[in-house]
Design a protein around this motif. Structure first.
Motif, PDB file in Angstrom:
ATOM      1  N   THR A   1      12.619 -47.866  13.725  1.00 45.42           N
ATOM      2  CA  THR A   1      12.947 -46.451  14.196  1.00 45.42           C
ATOM      3  C   THR A   1      12.198 -46.567  15.441  1.00 45.42           C
ATOM      4  O   THR A   1      11.530 -47.421  16.123  1.00 45.42           O
TER       5      THR A   1
ATOM      6  N   ARG B   1       2.493 -40.106  -2.093  1.00 45.98           N
ATOM      7  CA  ARG B   1       3.381 -41.298  -2.335  1.00 45.98           C
ATOM      8  C   ARG B   1       3.303 -41.539  -3.916  1.00 45.98           C
ATOM      9  O   ARG B   1       2.391 -41.229  -4.379  1.00 45.98           O
TER      10      ARG B   1
ATOM     11  N   ARG C   1      15.613 -47.521   0.520  1.00 47.51           N
ATOM     12  CA  ARG C   1      15.960 -47.801   2.086  1.00 47.51           C
ATOM     13  C   ARG C   1      17.279 -46.961   2.732  1.00 47.51           C
ATOM     14  O   ARG C   1      17.068 -46.381   3.742  1.00 47.51           O
TER      15      ARG C   1
ATOM     16  N   TRP D   1      16.533 -43.302   3.077  1.00 46.91           N
ATOM     17  CA  TRP D   1      15.773 -43.145   4.241  1.00 46.91           C
ATOM     18  C   TRP D   1      16.324 -43.378   5.670  1.00 46.91           C
ATOM     19  O   TRP D   1      16.212 -42.435   6.500  1.00 46.91           O
TER      20      TRP D   1
ATOM     21  N   HIS E   1      17.258 -40.237   8.357  1.00 43.19           N
ATOM     22  CA  HIS E   1      16.848 -40.345   9.618  1.00 43.19           C
ATOM     23  C   HIS E   1      17.908 -40.227  10.816  1.00 43.19           C
ATOM     24  O   HIS E   1      17.802 -39.784  11.844  1.00 43.19           O
TER      25      HIS E   1
ATOM     26  N   PRO F   1      13.240 -40.817  -1.129  1.00 44.09           N
ATOM     27  CA  PRO F   1      12.023 -41.066  -0.284  1.00 44.09           C
ATOM     28  C   PRO F   1      11.118 -39.744  -0.038  1.00 44.09           C
ATOM     29  O   PRO F   1      10.180 -39.579   0.424  1.00 44.09           O
TER      30      PRO F   1
ATOM     31  N   ARG G   1      11.343 -37.649  10.590  1.00 42.37           N
ATOM     32  CA  ARG G   1       9.966 -38.204  11.152  1.00 42.37           C
ATOM     33  C   ARG G   1       9.198 -37.141  11.364  1.00 42.37           C
ATOM     34  O   ARG G   1       7.904 -37.354  11.365  1.00 42.37           O
TER      35      ARG G   1
ATOM     36  N   TYR H   1       6.493 -37.886   0.513  1.00 42.88           N
ATOM     37  CA  TYR H   1       7.103 -38.514   1.852  1.00 42.88           C
ATOM     38  C   TYR H   1       6.679 -40.013   1.793  1.00 42.88           C
ATOM     39  O   TYR H   1       5.359 -40.312   1.951  1.00 42.88           O
TER      40      TYR H   1
ATOM     41  N   SER I   1       7.668 -43.698   2.601  1.00 44.29           N
ATOM     42  CA  SER I   1       8.615 -44.496   3.675  1.00 44.29           C
ATOM     43  C   SER I   1       8.881 -45.734   3.234  1.00 44.29           C
ATOM     44  O   SER I   1       7.806 -46.612   2.981  1.00 44.29           O
TER      45      SER I   1
ATOM     46  N   ASP J   1       9.400 -48.037   5.207  1.00 42.70           N
ATOM     47  CA  ASP J   1       9.132 -48.920   6.481  1.00 42.70           C
ATOM     48  C   ASP J   1       7.755 -49.381   6.213  1.00 42.70           C
ATOM     49  O   ASP J   1       7.289 -50.339   6.844  1.00 42.70           O
TER      50      ASP J   1
END
Length: 706
Positions: free
Chosen positions: A323, A542, A561, A564, A568, A623, A661, A687, A689, A691
């Motif tokens: 990202t 989380r 994923r 997510w 974004h 997510p 984000r 939230y 993530s 990543d």
């Protein structure tokens, strides 16, 4: 017109890379070509930015909002002529921002070259509007006699001292295909977003639009000439960083393409071409842009143009960042402070450009630190052996260049540790007690762990966790006591207005915990006052159970994923609500919802339809979600409090142009400063993530790439 005398080599390189754009050469495929009226006039200018690719302004070639129509000269509306080296090469408009309007019928192309006219008010207006950055890429369909390529800056738009603009125009002789450049000196007049104002001593000719704006002090192209002011004496260019908006959505059917990530591929080809031109085995013996840049004054021992050339070549071979936030974070780590920017970075190249001018005497150390952080990030996030090998090569080349640093800087580079991206507080079920006293009720026991998380994917244990389990309330108090010092240390590495975010991972049985409202001491003193954590920093929930779920459920990991990525990319987040209690969100509804969907619930999540909906959403890989810690039961139904809650959440999420984000930070700002926000009470932001997946059982210390 004669070339201005200063920086002669840079002027020559810029003029050689500048082309004219106009009617295409005669067709060789039987399609009719419509002759251009005003036979010797070109439509505008452009310049070569990679082998076979010309950058220009979109309005030179296509119509768009508020622009004069640049209509097709072929039925498909894409073919143009590229005037260079006394020839007219076939080119095709491959990318346009904005896309052209539907082709109009009619036999004629543009009458003549026409630049946009703007006023001071246009310069002051927001630079991001629905019309896009006004940039286009033309793909050459015919080979050139001699390849050349301008050097595009990697810097965000900013001030320059001495500059110039170049356009290309039909030759006065009228010989078909012949053209000549015209150069004008200019100075810096200001920047707004991706617009650069430049000041001129003489007015520029119509047809300069699309030509390059060159910074003669740094030896690089910083903008694309867009318009001249009605009042004369100045003009506007689109900053090169405007290209970062280039995506596959800007591609025109039937034209050559640059793959799924056209901006990064274009920059890779650009940097690769310049690297090969400088290489003794590949160059042709002619002066290069790097030669011209090396002749410019610079500080001895600093980060130099050859360093940049090699770094860009190596970065172009790396897997892309996940990202924009990754690039920003690593650049901030290298500088040890947050960097303000007007245009979000996209690739590793952009992060390198964010460092220019900030390092001072330590700029070599700053740039090498960034490259080390990139190498470490790639070694942690890429499973490809080839990527790991390239990361190792980058790391080793940085260490070799680090020989030039002083003793303190060498020590810092060798033991480089990035600042924490986040602090993680985990609560997990403790193993069941094998026995307990007769008549004693068994109470679920919890153990907690504290980690510091880094942008490179590493988790570092911040405190030694307890070995014995405790009931949740006691475990929470113990963890919050330990958390104070960890947050203080992490905040010390960041700007005052950029506190480290806190992530709290809980099992699903504790999803009603309003973690942002947990009170914690404001400093390490036992007598310090307590305040809710969500006032001082972004706080998010989380799912600790997802860690085990992902081991056995590859499809859930992929959904996680994919959703997510969808969040974004979304221009606007989509709220997903149940029809109403007692009906929960159905499993089929959750599975089929678009990837930009965010579940929002006002029901109690410990039982009933609210509990079912939350557990389904998390289990299916969502997510991001929001719900209330004090939600109502199915038997109560929605009331005024629910209306206020949903209205507030809608305002929070329905923000066109705001990435997901920024959601934790925006929510923190509301909690820390706003009044009259009752809907925030008990609000839980889930939230999670992909990543940065939660640490495995053993969080190992970070090591350089193997």
């Amino acid at each position: 017109m004669a070339t201005p005398p200063d920086r002669g080599e840079l002027w020559q390189l810029t003029e050689e890379a500048t082309v004219g754009l106009g009617a295409p050469p005669p067709s060789d495929d039987g399609l009719p070509i419509v002759a251009q009226r005003g036979s010797r006039a070109l439509w505008g200018s452009g310049f070569l930015v990679a082998p076979g690719w010309v950058l220009t302004c979109a309005h030179v070639l296509v119509d768009g909002p508020g622009r004069r129509a640049r209509r097709a000269v072929r039925p498909d509306g894409t073919d143009v002529g590229v005037y260079v080296d006394g020839r007219v090469l076939r080119g095709r408009v491959a990318y346009s921002m904005p896309l052209p309007r539907a082709a109009r019928s009619g036999p004629h192309g543009p009458d003549s070259a026409t630049d946009l006219l703007v006023s001071e008010a246009d310069m002051a207006a927001p630079a991001t509007d629905r019309s896009g950055p006004d940039l286009a890429l033309v793909a050459l369909l015919d080979p050139m006699d001699r390849e050349r390529c301008a050097w595009l800056t990697d810097r965000p738009p900013g001030e320059f001292g001495s500059g110039g603009i170049v356009g290309r125009f039909a030759h006065p002789s009228g010989v078909p295909g012949h053209s000549e450049p015209e150069s004008l000196s200019c100075g810096y007049g200001g920047t707004t977003g991706t617009r650069i104002k430049f000041e001129l001593r003489a007015d520029m000719r119509p047809g300069t639009s699309g030509g390059p704006l060159v910074d003669l002090e740094r030896g690089e192209i910083v903008g694309v000439v867009k318009a001249r002011f009605r009042e004369g004496g100045s003009g506007i260019a689109v900053a090169v960083s405007g290209l970062r908006a280039l995506t596959a959505a800007a591609h025109l059917d039937g034209a050559p393409d640059l793959g799924p990530d056209p901006y990064e591929e274009l920059m890779r080809r650009h940097d690769d071409w310049h690297w090969h031109r400088q290489h003794p085995e590949h160059g042709n013996g002619e002066p290069t842009w790097v030669d011209a840049q090396r002749a410019l004054p610079r500080r001895r021992g600093s980060w130099g143009v050859l360093d940049r050339l090699e770094a860009l070549h190596q970065l172009g071979a790396m897997p892309p960042p996940s990202t924009s936030a990754t690039v920003r974070e690593l650049a901030a780590e290298a500088l040890d402070r947050t960097v303000a920017h007007s245009v979000a970075p996209v690739g590793w190249r952009d992060g390198l450009g964010m460092l220019h001018g900030f390092g001072g005497e330590g700029d070599l150390a700053v740039h090498l630190s960034y490259l080390v952080l990139v190498a470490k990030w790639i070694s942690k996030h890429s499973a490809e052996p080839e990527a790991a090998a390239r990361a190792r090569e980058l790391y080793e080349s940085v260490m070799k260049r680090g020989h030039a640093l002083d003793a303190k800087q060498r020590g810092q580079l060798g033991t480089l540790r990035p600042r924490p991206r986040a602090v993680l507080l985990e609560f997990d079920h403790a193993p069941s007690t094998p026995y307990f006293d007769e008549g004693e009720e068994e109470v679920q026991q919890y153990v907690w762990s504290l980690y510091k998380g880094y942008e490179d994917g590493r988790w570092e244990l911040a405190r030694t966790p307890p070995t014995d389990g405790q009931p949740f309330a006691q475990a929470r108090e113990s963890a919050l006591d330990a958390l104070v010092g960890v947050l203080e240390a992490a905040d010390a590495t960041r700007a005052d207005d950029d506190p480290v975010p806190l992530e709290v991972a809980l099992p699903g049985t504790e999803f009603a915990a309003a973690v942002a409202e947990w009170e914690i001491r404001e400093d390490a003193r036992p007598s310090a006052p307590h305040s809710p954590m969500g006032i001082d920093r972004p706080v998010m929930l989380r799912d600790i159970e997802r860690r085990a779920q992902l081991v056995d459920a590859a499809d859930v990991a992929e959904q996680w994923r994919a959703r997510w990525r969808g969040l974004h990319r979304a221009e606007r987040l989509r709220l997903l609500r149940p029809a109403g209690p007692p009906a929960p969100l159905r499993r089929a509804q959750l599975k089929s919802a678009p990837h930009d969907s965010v579940p929002v619930l006002c029901q109690r999540v410990t039982a009933g339809s609210g509990h079912v909906a939350v557990q389904r959403a998390v289990g299916l890989g969502y997510p991001v979600a929001l719900w209330r810690a004090d939600g109502h039961g199915d038997e109560d139904g929605c009331g005024d409090a629910c209306d206020g809650f949903h209205e507030g959440v809608t305002t929070l999420l329905d923000r066109p142009g705001e990435s997901v984000r920024t959601l934790p930070g925006r929510l923190w700002k509301l909690r820390s400063g706003a009044s009259g926000t009752d809907w925030l009470r008990g609000l839980i932001l889930f939230y999670d993530s992909p990543d940065h997946p939660l640490p495995t059982a053993s969080a190992r210390p970070f090591e350089p790439p193997p």
